[in-house]
Write a protein that holds these residues in place. Structure first.
Motif, PDB file in Angstrom:
ATOM      1  N   ILE A   1       0.840  -1.203   0.000  1.00  0.00           N
ATOM      2  CA  ILE A   1       0.000   0.000   0.000  1.00  0.00           C
ATOM      3  C   ILE A   1       0.872   1.250   0.000  1.00  0.00           C
ATOM      4  CG2 ILE A   1      -1.694   1.320   1.333  1.00  0.00           C
ATOM      5  CD1 ILE A   1      -2.794  -1.405   2.279  1.00  0.00           C
ATOM      6  N   GLU A   2       1.919   1.241   0.824  1.00  0.00           N
ATOM      7  CA  GLU A   2       2.813   2.405   0.903  1.00  0.00           C
ATOM      8  C   GLU A   2       3.467   2.681  -0.456  1.00  0.00           C
ATOM      9  OE1 GLU A   2       6.605   4.113   3.467  1.00  0.00           O
ATOM     10  OE2 GLU A   2       5.933   2.052   3.787  1.00  0.00           O
TER      11      GLU A   2
ATOM     12  N   HIS B   1       1.255   7.110  -6.465  1.00  0.00           N
ATOM     13  CA  HIS B   1       0.019   7.671  -7.007  1.00  0.00           C
ATOM     14  C   HIS B   1      -0.762   8.560  -6.032  1.00  0.00           C
ATOM     15  CE1 HIS B   1       0.458   5.111 -10.507  1.00  0.00           C
ATOM     16  NE2 HIS B   1       0.677   4.088  -9.699  1.00  0.00           N
ATOM     17  N   GLY B   2      -0.405   8.525  -4.765  1.00  0.00           N
ATOM     18  CA  GLY B   2      -1.155   9.239  -3.734  1.00  0.00           C
ATOM     19  C   GLY B   2      -1.376  10.721  -3.962  1.00  0.00           C
TER      20      GLY B   2
ATOM     21  N   ARG C   1      -9.961   9.321  -5.391  1.00  0.00           N
ATOM     22  CA  ARG C   1     -10.747   8.206  -4.867  1.00  0.00           C
ATOM     23  C   ARG C   1      -9.807   7.048  -4.547  1.00  0.00           C
ATOM     24  NH1 ARG C   1     -15.108   7.195  -9.391  1.00  0.00           N
ATOM     25  NH2 ARG C   1     -13.154   6.590 -10.300  1.00  0.00           N
ATOM     26  N   LEU C   2     -10.076   6.387  -3.421  1.00  0.00           N
ATOM     27  CA  LEU C   2      -9.257   5.250  -3.009  1.00  0.00           C
ATOM     28  C   LEU C   2     -10.130   4.252  -2.288  1.00  0.00           C
ATOM     29  CD1 LEU C   2      -6.436   3.912  -2.610  1.00  0.00           C
ATOM     30  CD2 LEU C   2      -6.226   5.276  -0.517  1.00  0.00           C
TER      31      LEU C   2
ATOM     32  N   LEU D   1      -0.041  11.114   2.357  1.00  0.00           N
ATOM     33  CA  LEU D   1       0.346  10.805   0.986  1.00  0.00           C
ATOM     34  C   LEU D   1      -0.751  11.091  -0.047  1.00  0.00           C
ATOM     35  CD1 LEU D   1       2.303   7.475   1.596  1.00  0.00           C
ATOM     36  CD2 LEU D   1       3.257   9.760   1.178  1.00  0.00           C
ATOM     37  N   CYS D   2      -1.972  11.332   0.426  1.00  0.00           N
ATOM     38  CA  CYS D   2      -3.104  11.561  -0.495  1.00  0.00           C
ATOM     39  C   CYS D   2      -3.801  12.876  -0.144  1.00  0.00           C
ATOM     40  CB  CYS D   2      -4.093  10.407  -0.410  1.00  0.00           C
ATOM     41  SG  CYS D   2      -3.391   8.783  -0.735  1.00  0.00           S
TER      42      CYS D   2
END
Length: 189
Positions: free
Chosen positions: A10-11, A17-18, A23-24, A56-57
């Motif tokens: 995930i990291e 892309h974060g 949307r995630l 990150l997002c």
């Protein structure tokens, strides 16, 4: 993303892309296998991982994520409060995972309950106690009080954009250990 996942995976994705994600959806689950006994416990998100998503997002507006239920414990409620720090977040869909994956998979797990809650819940139960069933029922119950409480934990100190929608869903309330028998709750024993 759904399926088996690890925090490193995930990291790596969020590092790449974060910064542009609006949307995630993160829905960890176990690997399916009919040929071996399952011992893995699906990934659960921690406070640090939620804060990492937040960092990150920065433009994330819509998030779908799984949160492990633990009778509204302090470690569970701190997860909800982390969402208030996501400045662009407007839509949040929480899947509340009510399973106790440790029963039957973690050999060190042996929770002690009071009185009748210490008794086995089923005749061939793989160590599932009545207290485990009671906790699963408590965790699976989503009423107005719980929904309002989660909403207020998030919106009370929300930074940035206002949260517009919170959607809650429960799953795995009756998932304990793998068992070959069809268990039943023997409440009269």
């Amino acid at each position: 993303m759904n399926g088996p996942m690890e925090s490193q995976m995930i990291e790596a994705i969020l590092m790449q892309h974060g910064p542009t994600l609006r949307r995630l959806s993160l829905e960890p689950s176990e690997a399916l296998s009919n040929t071996r006994v399952r011992r893995e416990i699906p990934m659960t998100f921690t406070e640090d991982q939620i804060l990492q998503i937040q960092a990150l997002c920065p433009v994330l507006e819509k998030l779908t994520i799984t949160v492990m239920r633990d009778k509204s414990s302090a470690s569970e409620t701190v997860i909800y409060k982390c969402f208030s720090k996501m400045e662009s977040l407007r839509f949040l869909f929480l899947t509340l995972d009510c399973a106790n994956w440790r029963i039957g998979r973690d050999p060190t797990y042996n929770v002690q309950f009071e009185g009748d809650d210490q008794k086995l819940a089923w005749n061939h139960s793989n160590n599932i106690k009545r207290g485990n069933v009671k906790e699963a029922l408590i965790n699976s119950t989503v009423d107005e009080g719980l929904a309002r409480s989660i909403w207020e934990m998030i919106t009370q100190n929300k930074t940035g954009k206002r949260l517009e929608r919170l959607k809650l869903w429960t799953r795995h309330g009756g998932v304990f250990a793998h068992t070959d028998a069809h268990p039943f709750i023997d409440m009269l024993a």
